[in-house]
Design a protein around this motif. Structure first.
Motif, PDB file in Angstrom:
ATOM      1  N   UNK A  13      27.964   9.221 -13.639  1.00  0.00           N
ATOM      2  CA  UNK A  13      28.096  10.053 -12.460  1.00  0.00           C
ATOM      3  C   UNK A  13      26.779  10.741 -12.129  1.00  0.00           C
ATOM      4  N   UNK A  14      26.489  10.928 -10.853  1.00  0.00           N
ATOM      5  CA  UNK A  14      25.257  11.569 -10.454  1.00  0.00           C
ATOM      6  C   UNK A  14      24.803  11.097  -9.091  1.00  0.00           C
ATOM      7  N   UNK A  15      23.552  11.413  -8.778  1.00  0.00           N
ATOM      8  CA  UNK A  15      22.973  11.065  -7.482  1.00  0.00           C
ATOM      9  C   UNK A  15      22.056   9.859  -7.649  1.00  0.00           C
ATOM     10  N   UNK A  16      22.312   8.811  -6.848  1.00  0.00           N
ATOM     11  CA  UNK A  16      21.488   7.607  -6.877  1.00  0.00           C
ATOM     12  C   UNK A  16      20.672   7.559  -5.592  1.00  0.00           C
ATOM     13  N   UNK A  17      19.378   7.332  -5.758  1.00  0.00           N
ATOM     14  CA  UNK A  17      18.437   7.389  -4.630  1.00  0.00           C
ATOM     15  C   UNK A  17      17.734   6.046  -4.491  1.00  0.00           C
ATOM     16  N   UNK A  18      17.702   5.570  -3.251  1.00  0.00           N
ATOM     17  CA  UNK A  18      16.931   4.381  -2.902  1.00  0.00           C
ATOM     18  C   UNK A  18      15.639   4.864  -2.267  1.00  0.00           C
ATOM     19  N   UNK A  19      14.480   4.502  -2.857  1.00  0.00           N
ATOM     20  CA  UNK A  19      13.179   4.969  -2.393  1.00  0.00           C
ATOM     21  C   UNK A  19      12.344   3.768  -1.977  1.00  0.00           C
ATOM     22  N   UNK A  20      11.939   3.738  -0.678  1.00  0.00           N
ATOM     23  CA  UNK A  20      11.122   2.649  -0.138  1.00  0.00           C
ATOM     24  C   UNK A  20       9.748   3.197   0.196  1.00  0.00           C
ATOM     25  N   UNK A  21       8.687   2.577  -0.352  1.00  0.00           N
ATOM     26  CA  UNK A  21       7.311   3.022  -0.163  1.00  0.00           C
ATOM     27  C   UNK A  21       6.470   1.927   0.483  1.00  0.00           C
ATOM     28  N   UNK A  22       5.554   2.343   1.392  1.00  0.00           N
ATOM     29  CA  UNK A  22       4.494   1.461   1.876  1.00  0.00           C
ATOM     30  C   UNK A  22       3.184   2.197   1.705  1.00  0.00           C
ATOM     31  N   UNK A  23       2.075   1.592   2.081  1.00  0.00           N
ATOM     32  CA  UNK A  23       0.776   2.248   1.957  1.00  0.00           C
ATOM     33  C   UNK A  23       0.620   3.406   2.937  1.00  0.00           C
ATOM     34  N   UNK A  24       1.491   3.466   3.971  1.00  0.00           N
ATOM     35  CA  UNK A  24       1.352   4.515   4.986  1.00  0.00           C
ATOM     36  C   UNK A  24       2.488   5.523   4.985  1.00  0.00           C
ATOM     37  N   UNK A  25       3.657   5.142   4.507  1.00  0.00           N
ATOM     38  CA  UNK A  25       4.786   6.073   4.546  1.00  0.00           C
ATOM     39  C   UNK A  25       5.765   5.723   3.447  1.00  0.00           C
ATOM     40  N   UNK A  26       6.799   6.580   3.332  1.00  0.00           N
ATOM     41  CA  UNK A  26       7.895   6.320   2.401  1.00  0.00           C
ATOM     42  C   UNK A  26       9.148   6.962   2.956  1.00  0.00           C
ATOM     43  N   UNK A  27      10.297   6.458   2.517  1.00  0.00           N
ATOM     44  CA  UNK A  27      11.581   6.954   2.990  1.00  0.00           C
ATOM     45  C   UNK A  27      12.575   6.783   1.859  1.00  0.00           C
ATOM     46  N   UNK A  28      13.583   7.642   1.837  1.00  0.00           N
ATOM     47  CA  UNK A  28      14.576   7.566   0.762  1.00  0.00           C
ATOM     48  C   UNK A  28      15.945   7.923   1.303  1.00  0.00           C
ATOM     49  N   UNK A  29      16.985   7.490   0.589  1.00  0.00           N
ATOM     50  CA  UNK A  29      18.371   7.823   0.895  1.00  0.00           C
ATOM     51  C   UNK A  29      19.125   7.910  -0.410  1.00  0.00           C
ATOM     52  N   UNK A  30      20.089   8.807  -0.476  1.00  0.00           N
ATOM     53  CA  UNK A  30      20.805   9.062  -1.725  1.00  0.00           C
ATOM     54  C   UNK A  30      22.300   9.034  -1.513  1.00  0.00           C
ATOM     55  N   UNK A  31      23.023   8.781  -2.602  1.00  0.00           N
ATOM     56  CA  UNK A  31      24.478   8.815  -2.604  1.00  0.00           C
ATOM     57  C   UNK A  31      24.938   9.323  -3.950  1.00  0.00           C
ATOM     58  N   UNK A  32      26.061   9.990  -3.945  1.00  0.00           N
ATOM     59  CA  UNK A  32      26.603  10.583  -5.165  1.00  0.00           C
ATOM     60  C   UNK A  32      27.724   9.695  -5.681  1.00  0.00           C
TER      61      UNK A  32
END
Length: 1199
Positions: A611-630
């Protein structure tokens, strides 16, 4: 028009200009050019870059170096004036000029004197464009004159009086540094009572007996010549008010003597300054020092106030036990009336000091170098202030402008020179001189007329890549004279970019506030002036932002099942993203149950720990973005969850109103699960410094869904929200988007700064580092500074990385250092840190205490005195002095003993101590050592002393043996501790009668060599008490006591019978004997009648009327009664304590009462005798009676 080369790129707010924004720059010769090759071929007038100070004091033992450095194109030539006239260095073989500069080197070490070259020097640097001049440099050799000889009379005064010891140092150059020391070069201790004034005098508010000494010495140190001059020692003797104190001092402790009032108490009076008011004048920027020293008893305390204002908080310091008030960087606003207040228990006095702050000239606007193109206009402005107001005068190429060659392009208007339509011949160096009675300012500023076509300094074809909807900055650094105008174009044939869509900065940078896809392309920067044009192309690419188009969703699964989270990423096709999964902001467990596919994460056989928070993290050389779910794991049960539960986590967190130090956070509450939400808890994470660690930020009521949050600099914030109801707290929400605040300089310095040496030649500086949150910016470092506290050295500083310790090597042993540790980062420095004091490492003391002598107080107590070691030789923190003492031989027995050394430590700087518990009449040896934090120093030479005789201990034992009728023999062992030579024994004894009353005391002296003594002519059958003790020449020792009884034997009885030879006496004795015999017969008959049962019971049953009890008052016997058994037993009786009589001892037989009795009658008719039947006599032992318990004795008690 003025131009300036910008030393670095700046982002500036742009003004609104129609159509094309013309960007202007200024060239300043004092700034380093952007490109060193750029200005290699540019002509520039001279500029003075380095020169000696205006007031230049030189060491007469070293060569004189007068600095003058300048730059210009072509390189300038140099010349000097001395005292206003040309100084021809070629004619003086001792003077040379440093190659490539104007610095003079006067070689006086080989020959010559510094006084020969004393004077006013001025340097001129000249090239074809003008001449710059230095300040007037006044060169004077340092002087350290000797003290004038004087005869100083000893000073004698009473305790409690005030005293001022004058110093009056010789006038040197620069002024000497004054300090007071003794003959051992140890600084004299100072306090609220004793302190040194600003004039060097030593002030005593009141003197004490310990102030008496013969070596008050004032020293003057001249730093330039590294010499110290010494005044003649001053002798001070402090006496008590009357001679009675001497007697008191001999009998009382130090505390009692010094605690006595030695002089009349009195209210304060000022020793300096005199009177009720005084005046003080100081120059702006200097340190204002005000001093008040008062005398009185008790010692007065000094306070300071400003009558018409408050003392500046950050610039006010109190020195010399608050007797000196110092205000740094004093300004005109610090003028006013300052009042010092001296107070003790008997009164208060005031002194008012009127302070006036004058000011040497200081710049308001110093003249700046001016670069103009031919035909342009400009101005040189020279504005200064001071008190009084300074006078402004101008020079041109070092010549007063009034007599300088005329230039039609210039016009002088007070503090401003206005230039109109300048030409190349207008190039010159102008000097502005602002002066008043307290000093002057001299500023050089050149006017350089150049004609240069534009140049672009930014690299060609630079590629910029920016994410869409973000700002884009395109650089265009430039140079030219006249100042070029800058235009930006997009594409090969585009029109000039307009300001309504773009921001054009003064340094040539083009800003696109919100870059869109159509912003992609080639941009051209064009710089133009009347002499030409230059251009440069840069390229901009706009990339699509990385987005998560399918986010992982909140999941509730049962234990043992499988769950998957989906994460689909869309990105610019030219960028390559990397996607990683995190659990609770950390790495996924290294478990085969976790499988990462292209777009999803699968967790098989789910357990409670998953149980916990799972995060998807996407990175490029210019930016990054993430999304999480519990992921919530529940038990596998078919029944639904309870209706009442903690709230569901909030969601849809959004950050708005993003400012440097605040942001607004909003969210949507989750389901309250039938229990109203009472409050929301907001936490933050610093992903930059403490990733994965959440801290409490604030709490808001349950009815509120927004919060204004205060932020700190240089923190990469993420926020999460938890809801709470009566059943508990929800899981945290998904983290908000990250928000990085701008960096700032640290706002605090490290705590717990310490300076302690680990070795004799180092100083270990330690501190508690700032944490990442406190750093306020990147590049956290520490500036560690130190200098010797009592030296005049400048601060030595070193910048170290983010550590907590720095070791300074090669330090002198145990020297006080001033230490400060200041935090800094890439933005700037923290506030000025506090200065703490530390010490370099300690070493073992070098010197043993001297003049050790011992005074024997009595046989068990001695007092040791020693001279203190010089504090400099302690080489550490003085912890005290340690006395080792031992006895190796007993004076009385002269036998060698095992040497056991005893140790006594006296804390602090005590110079005497008491040795208690000594053995009397013994030889002792001792030595003294000084102790510091490192250990003990060498021992002083051994000192031997012996203790006098003392009183002995009690004899070890005392026994009474061989008791006889009229004598007792005493045996004893000598005292175990004679504590001297025994002179004799004293025996005292006295008889004790049957009622325990003591008789007369007999005193007997026995020689010391005896251990046995027989006392004769004692009374028979008498108890005696003995008191026995030994004596030395010091007196009598403790006594030992004992008791014993003389005996009665047959021989004695026979002698008594033989004496009774008179007829009447014999008849009387026979009558008494007959009467006793009849009584015994009667008793015998009565007992035989009783058989084996008690006589008392038989008589009670069959009373005999013929036999009547006898009354006590007629002296006859009553009947035999058991009551006799209840009488108190005499000491030594063998009757058992339970009052029963053993059969063998109590048979009803006359033999037991009468046989074996040898007795006789006294003259009064009473029977005396000793029972000597079947049992033998027992010898007298100790204090017990020697009488045998017998019926006859029992009968004697009836008589």
């Amino acid at each position: 028009m003025q131009l300036e080369i910008m030393p670095k790129k700046k982002r500036l707010s742009a003004g609104r200009v129609p159509l094309i924004l013309f960007l202007c720059q200024m060239i300043s010769a004092l700034d380093v050019p952007l490109d060193s090759k750029l200005l290699e071929d540019l002509v520039q007038p001279p500029t003075i870059t380095q020169q000696s100070p205006k007031d230049y004091i030189v060491d007469p033992r070293e060569n004189i170096v007068i600095q003058c450095e300048a730059q210009g194109k072509p390189p300038p030539s140099f010349s000097w004036t001395q005292n206003g006239t040309h100084f021809d260095i070629d004619k003086d073989p001792l003077v040379t000029m440093k190659a490539g500069s104007g610095t003079l080197i006067i070689n006086i070490m080989s020959e010559g004197k510094a006084e020969t070259y004393e004077g006013v020097y001025q340097c001129t640097a000249r090239n074809e464009r003008g001449a710059a001049i230095s300040n007037n440099i006044v060169v004077r050799p340092s002087r350290s004159p000797l003290w004038t000889k004087e005869k100083l009379e000893p000073i004698t005064l009473r305790s409690g009086q005030s005293l001022v010891l004058p110093c009056r140092p010789p006038i040197g150059l620069p002024p000497a540094i004054i300090f007071w020391m003794d003959n051992s070069f140890q600084r004299l201790p100072q306090s609220e009572r004793v302190s040194q004034g600003l004039n060097g005098d030593l002030y005593f508010s009141n003197v004490l007996p310990e102030d008496s000494r013969e070596d008050y010495i004032c020293y003057a140190r001249f730093n330039h010549t590294q010499t110290i001059q010494q005044k003649q020692p001053i002798s001070v003797k402090v006496i008590l008010v009357d001679e009675l104190n001497d007697t008191i001092a001999a009998n009382l402790s130090d505390t009692e003597v010094y605690g006595a009032k030695s002089s009349r108490e009195r209210p304060p009076t000022f020793l300096t300054p005199q009177g009720n008011a005084s005046n003080k004048e100081e120059l702006r920027g200097n340190v204002l020092s005000l001093e008040c020293i008062a005398e009185g008893l008790p010692t007065p305390i000094i306070y300071w106030i400003k009558e018409d204002g408050t003392l500046p908080i950050n610039r006010t310091f109190y020195r010399n036990f608050q007797k000196t008030l110092q205000i740094t960087q004093v300004s005109e606003a610090d003028s006013g009336k300052y009042q010092c207040i001296a107070k003790n228990a008997l009164g208060v006095i005031h002194h008012t000091i009127s302070v006036t702050v004058k000011a040497a000239p200081y710049w308001i606007m110093a003249p700046q170098n001016l670069v103009l193109s031919p035909g342009e206009d400009g101005a040189l402005i020279c504005r200064a202030n001071g008190n009084p107001k300074p006078r402004i005068s101008w020079l041109s190429n070092g010549v007063p402008i009034e007599i300088a060659p005329d230039d039609p392009s210039r016009k002088i208007n007070g503090d401003t020179i206005i230039f109109s339509s300048v030409q190349e011949r207008s190039s010159a160096v102008y000097q502005c001189n602002a002066s008043n009675e307290y000093g002057y300012l001299l500023g050089n500023a050149f006017v350089n007329v150049l004609a240069e076509p534009p140049r672009i300094l930014t690299s060609e074809n630079t590629l910029y890549q920016v994410i869409a909807n973000r700002p884009a900055l395109l650089d265009c650094a430039f140079f030219g004279s006249p100042l070029p105008t800058i235009e930006w174009f997009k594409g090969t044939k585009g029109s000039a970019l307009r300001e309504d869509t773009y921001v054009l900065h003064e340094n040539g940078t083009l800003e696109i506030p919100v870059a869109q896809k159509d912003s992609t392309g080639t941009y051209t920067c064009v710089a133009r002036n009347k002499l030409g044009m230059a251009k440069n192309e840069v390229h901009l690419e706009i990339k699509d932002p990385t987005r998560i188009i399918k986010q992982p969703e909140y999941a509730v699964v049962q234990r043992g099942s499988t769950v998957s989270f989906e994460c689909k990423v869309k990105h610019d096709h030219t960028l390559i993203p990397t996607v990683i999964w995190l659990k609770d902001n950390g790495e996924l467990p290294s478990d085969g149950r976790f499988t990462v596919d292209k777009d999803q994460l699968v967790v098989a056989d789910v357990s409670d720990n998953d149980g916990g928070t799972y995060t998807c993290l996407a990175n490029t050389t210019l930016d990054n973005v993430s999304a999480s779910a519990v992921l919530s794991v529940v038990a596998p049960t078919p029944t639904p969850a309870p209706i009442y539960d903690v709230p569901n986590p909030p969601f849809d967190l959004e950050l708005t109103d993003q400012l440097d130090k605040s942001v607004q956070l909003s969210w949507t509450p989750g389901d309250d699960n039938n229990s109203p939400i009472t409050k929301f808890i907001i936490e933050y994470e610093d992903a930059m410094h403490e990733a994965g660690l959440w801290h409490h930020q604030t709490e808001v009521p349950g009815t509120q869904t927004t919060a204004q949050l205060k932020l700190s600099p240089y923190v990469n914030y993420s926020f999460r929200v938890m809801a709470e109801n009566s059943l508990g707290r929800s899981l945290p929400s998904e983290a908000s988007e990250q928000y990085l605040t701008k960096a700032a300089e640290p706002d605090k310095n490290p705590m717990t700064v310490e300076g302690l040496g680990s070795e004799p030649d180092n100083l270990v500086i330690t501190w508690q580092p700032l944490n990442g949150f406190e750093s306020n910016g990147p590049g956290l470092q520490y500036k560690v500074s130190w200098r010797q506290k009592d030296g005049d050295d400048e601060w030595t500083s070193v910048v170290v990385a983010n550590v907590s310790k720095y070791i300074v090597s090669g330090t002198p042993t145990f020297v006080p250092y001033l230490i400060k540790v200041q935090a800094l980062n890439d933005v700037g420095f923290a506030p000025e840190p506090a200065v703490i004091m530390g010490h370099s490492g300690e070493d073992l003391p070098m010197v043993a205490p001297g003049n050790v002598h011992v005074t024997v107080v009595n046989s068990t107590l001695a007092e040791v005195h020693w001279d203190p070691v010089p504090l400099k030789s302690v080489r550490g923190h003085l912890q005290g002095y340690r006395i080792y003492y031992w006895t190796d031989q007993n004076s009385s027995k002269r036998n060698r003993r095992h040497i056991e050394k005893k140790i006594l430590t006296f804390q602090g700087s005590k110079t005497h101590g008491m040795l208690p518990g000594l053995e009397p009449f013994s030889h002792y040896t001792l030595n003294v050592r000084v102790v510091n934090g490192k250990g003990e120093g060498p021992a002083s030479p051994d000192r031997v002393f012996h203790t006098p005789e003392g009183v002995p201990s009690a004899p070890s034992s005392l026994k009474i043996v061989n008791p006889t009728l009229d004598s007792l023999t005493l045996e004893w062992d000598p005292p175990s501790h004679p504590n001297g030579i025994l002179t004799e024994y004293t025996l005292k004894y006295q008889p004790i009668n049957s009622t325990h009353e003591l008789g007369p005391l007999v005193d007997l002296k026995i020689p010391a060599n005896k251990t046995r003594w027989t006392l004769k002519n004692l009374n028979f059958s008498t108890r005696y008490k003995f008191y026995f003790y030994a004596q030395t020449s010091a007196g009598s020792g403790s006594q030992i006591t004992e008791e014993a009884v003389t005996t009665v034997d047959e021989a004695m009885a026979s002698r008594q019978v033989d004496i009774a030879t008179q007829g009447w006496f014999i008849g009387l004795m026979c009558a008494v004997a007959l009467l006793i015999l009849i009584l015994l017969i009667v008793c015998f008959i009565r007992r035989n009648k009783g058989g084996k049962y008690p006589v008392k019971e038989k008589e009670d049953a069959h009373p005999d009327p013929e036999i009547q009890p006898m009354k006590e008052d007629d002296g006859t016997f009553g009947e035999y009664s058991d009551a006799e058994d209840h009488k108190p037993l005499k000491k030594g009786s063998r009757t058992p304590s339970d009052r029963t009589v053993k059969k063998e001892d109590s048979d009803d037989s006359l033999v037991d009462y009468g046989e074996g009795v040898n007795g006789q009658f006294n003259e009064d008719g009473s029977f005396i005798g000793q029972y000597s039947g079947k049992k033998e006599k027992e010898p007298a032992e100790g204090n017990e009676s020697s009488e045998a318990p017998s019926p006859v004795n029992a009968m004697n008690s009836f008589v």
